[in-house]
Scaffold this motif. Sequence first.
Motif, PDB file in Angstrom:
ATOM      1  N   GLY A   1       0.828  -1.200   0.000  1.00  0.00           N
ATOM      2  CA  GLY A   1       0.000   0.000   0.000  1.00  0.00           C
ATOM      3  C   GLY A   1       0.858   1.244   0.000  1.00  0.00           C
ATOM      4  N   TYR A   2       0.323   2.303  -0.562  1.00  0.00           N
ATOM      5  CA  TYR A   2       1.044   3.578  -0.628  1.00  0.00           C
ATOM      6  C   TYR A   2       0.042   4.707  -0.470  1.00  0.00           C
ATOM      7  N   ASP A   3       0.428   5.723   0.279  1.00  0.00           N
ATOM      8  CA  ASP A   3      -0.455   6.887   0.405  1.00  0.00           C
ATOM      9  C   ASP A   3       0.395   8.134   0.586  1.00  0.00           C
TER      10      ASP A   3
ATOM     11  N   ALA B   1      -0.215   6.585   7.223  1.00  0.00           N
ATOM     12  CA  ALA B   1       0.248   5.268   7.674  1.00  0.00           C
ATOM     13  C   ALA B   1      -0.890   4.257   7.661  1.00  0.00           C
ATOM     14  N   LEU B   2      -2.016   4.611   8.277  1.00  0.00           N
ATOM     15  CA  LEU B   2      -3.145   3.686   8.320  1.00  0.00           C
ATOM     16  C   LEU B   2      -3.768   3.494   6.947  1.00  0.00           C
ATOM     17  N   HIS B   3      -3.739   4.530   6.123  1.00  0.00           N
ATOM     18  CA  HIS B   3      -4.274   4.390   4.768  1.00  0.00           C
ATOM     19  C   HIS B   3      -3.433   3.401   3.964  1.00  0.00           C
ATOM     20  N   ALA B   4      -2.104   3.518   4.055  1.00  0.00           N
ATOM     21  CA  ALA B   4      -1.232   2.605   3.326  1.00  0.00           C
ATOM     22  C   ALA B   4      -1.378   1.177   3.845  1.00  0.00           C
ATOM     23  N   LEU B   5      -1.484   1.012   5.161  1.00  0.00           N
ATOM     24  CA  LEU B   5      -1.669  -0.318   5.735  1.00  0.00           C
ATOM     25  C   LEU B   5      -2.996  -0.933   5.311  1.00  0.00           C
ATOM     26  N   THR B   6      -4.041  -0.125   5.274  1.00  0.00           N
ATOM     27  CA  THR B   6      -5.357  -0.628   4.837  1.00  0.00           C
ATOM     28  C   THR B   6      -5.286  -1.137   3.411  1.00  0.00           C
TER      29      THR B   6
END
Length: 397
Positions: free
Chosen positions: A243-245, A277-282
Amino acid sequence: MTPAIAALIVAAGRGLRAGAEASKQYRQLGGAPVLCRTLAPFLADDRIGTVLVVIGAGDGVRYDEAIGHLPEATRGQLTRPIDGGETRQDSVRAGLEALAATGFDGCVLVHDAARPFVSPALIERALAASTEHVAAIPALAVTDTVKRVDAAGRIEETLPREQLVFVQTPQAFAFQPLLAAHRDAHAAAAGGFTDDSAIMEWAGHWVATFAGDAMNLKLTYPGDFELAEQRLARPLVTRTGTGYDVHAFSDGDHVWLGGVRIPHSRGVTAHSDGDVALHALTDAVLGALADGDIGSHFPPSDPQWRGASSDRFLAFAADRVRQRGGRIDHLDLTVICEGPKVGPHREAIRARIAEIAGLRLDQVGAKATTSERLGFTGRGEGLAALATATIRLPEPE
């Protein structure tokens, strides 16, 4: 306007036929309480605004212990449970009255806690049926020959199986007609109903059917638990997602990273709380599941996600893994920015991510780096995050 949707989970029974001291809904199944496995797909569906569990009198401590296996953000979506009654019919009526006391009016899905393999697809079919019918239930065709016998076990009649079905839950109802039917049955002392569609039939409503799911096993006898454990013990295959954000800086005095509020001279421009961070992990978890991305489940065009706390997104993705009978092995995060300094907050970030996803601390890695003054992060225009998720899922049957 889309009607409100509630899920009523009936978990007040004692389950004596299951052959254990503990009620079957609190027994461990594949390392998690049955009740948690049952709740997960309902909590993960953002169309379901209320999830209410009806428990047995005196089961409050066991209930709290059971849902402790769910991530914190997921637990917060549950309405406090209420006590049921002597029969399933009494328990469902108690749940309906509790919903009525909040002013609820819409569609209600009634589901047995002892069916932990309910799939998102079955819930989808139940919700679709609820838009067309006052009452609709999942049904499976009868494939064996069915006979009626007398008290001595002698065959009296062979029944035409093409007119017979097996019935499951979740059953979907318009809330007010179901509440009225339960109240009328209670006032008339009419009992012995084994499911809510029978009460609706008694009250004069036509009940529709939709396709059930043969995998939607109800845990009733000891052998059912053995089959369920075997099903969960299928070989697991490792899947990896990335994931990347990125978010641009704007006016503000803090940023959110990994569910931790970090003071900073700038804020970020974002539809939600902007936690890269949470967006990329999601996205990493959803990628490992091959289940879309954060934008497909939580579109920025939807105003309900404006300013939303991003822990809900990661908890949702983690629940999707559990719904598939899988597990998250590891989450790894890299934050890229010139500031704020991430190092002093690293352990708090790891702990918060572990809490949201329901993992141990040693299953979460977190790092930070700069881009050596190169690019938009190097110029201090924003920050970015890269993430990797390693999960295991049962091999397809």
